[in-house]
Design an enzyme around this catalytic site. Structure first.
Site, PDB file in Angstrom:
ATOM      1  N   ASP A   7       0.891  -1.161   0.000  1.00  0.00           N
ATOM      2  CA  ASP A   7       0.000   0.000   0.000  1.00  0.00           C
ATOM      3  C   ASP A   7       0.929   1.211   0.000  1.00  0.00           C
ATOM      4  O   ASP A   7       1.423   1.623   1.050  1.00  0.00           O
ATOM      5  CB  ASP A   7      -0.893  -0.014   1.241  1.00  0.00           C
ATOM      6  N   GLU A  68      -1.047  -1.228  -4.798  1.00  0.00           N
ATOM      7  CA  GLU A  68      -2.303  -0.511  -5.006  1.00  0.00           C
ATOM      8  C   GLU A  68      -2.115   0.534  -6.097  1.00  0.00           C
ATOM      9  O   GLU A  68      -1.178   1.329  -6.058  1.00  0.00           O
ATOM     10  CB  GLU A  68      -2.766   0.164  -3.715  1.00  0.00           C
ATOM     11  N   ASP A 141      -2.870   0.926   6.921  1.00  0.00           N
ATOM     12  CA  ASP A 141      -1.938   0.668   5.812  1.00  0.00           C
ATOM     13  C   ASP A 141      -1.433  -0.774   5.842  1.00  0.00           C
ATOM     14  O   ASP A 141      -1.205  -1.379   4.793  1.00  0.00           O
ATOM     15  CB  ASP A 141      -0.751   1.638   5.884  1.00  0.00           C
TER      16      ASP A 141
END
Length: 188
Positions: A7, A68, A141
């Site tokens: 992430d 991501e 996260d």
């Protein structure tokens, strides 16, 4: 298959490594969040993220990386930092010959919760459940990095089948074009 889920971010960058087992079973091997001070120069922050990611790549030897995809956000500076971090991370993987796949937040949420509009609490709850963790991964996260890795584990077979189908289609197109070119040449 060992998947490193990321992430990306400059202030907080979630990292995870999971391994898939039989069926939809996924096992968490490691998870952490890299933090960099917001008052540091961007170049130093990117270097810090890169250094940690490279250490993880060398320590965990993932087969693939799932990052991501920066989709859209209101704050342009946040988007830029996230994209820059994602680029540095993808580059580190590419230098090691590790395939990199990008997944949108809604794709990850849908894979993990069944709802592409799930909130962070729902994603965290499902990640905790899927991985049979004793405690919820924090901060968000970390949960997001795990969700990305889970998503990729579950979607990898479909991605592979799609790539095979595309390659087969390309071979068929090439053969057809060669056949047509040969027929045209024969009629001249």
């Amino acid at each position: 298959m060992r998947v490193m889920g990321v992430d990306p971010g400059l202030t907080r960058c979630g990292l995870s490594v999971v391994e898939n087992g039989r069926g939809s079973q996924v096992v968490a091997l490691d998870v952490d969040v890299v933090r960099t001070p917001s008052d540091a120069p961007v170049s130093k922050r990117l270097l810090a993220v890169s250094d940690v990611v490279e250490h993880w790549l060398d320590a965990h030897h993932p087969d693939v990386m799932a990052i991501e995809r920066v989709f859209s956000q209101q704050n342009v500076s946040t988007v830029m930092g996230t994209a820059q971090a994602g680029g540095v991370i993808a580059l580190a993987a590419a230098r090691r010959g590790i395939d990199v796949h990008f997944h949108t937040p809604s794709e990850v949420k849908a894979a993990v919760t069944g709802n592409g509009a799930a909130n962070k609490a729902q994603v965290t709850a499902m990640v905790t459940r899927i991985l049979a963790l004793q405690a919820k991964p924090t901060p968000a996260d970390a949960a997001d990095a795990l969700a990305l890795a889970i998503c990729h584990c579950w979607r990898a077979p479909m991605i592979a089948r799609m790539a095979e189908a595309e390659a087969l289609g390309a071979r068929h197109r090439q053969a057809y074009r060669a056949k047509v070119a040969g027929e045209v040449k024969a009629t001249r």
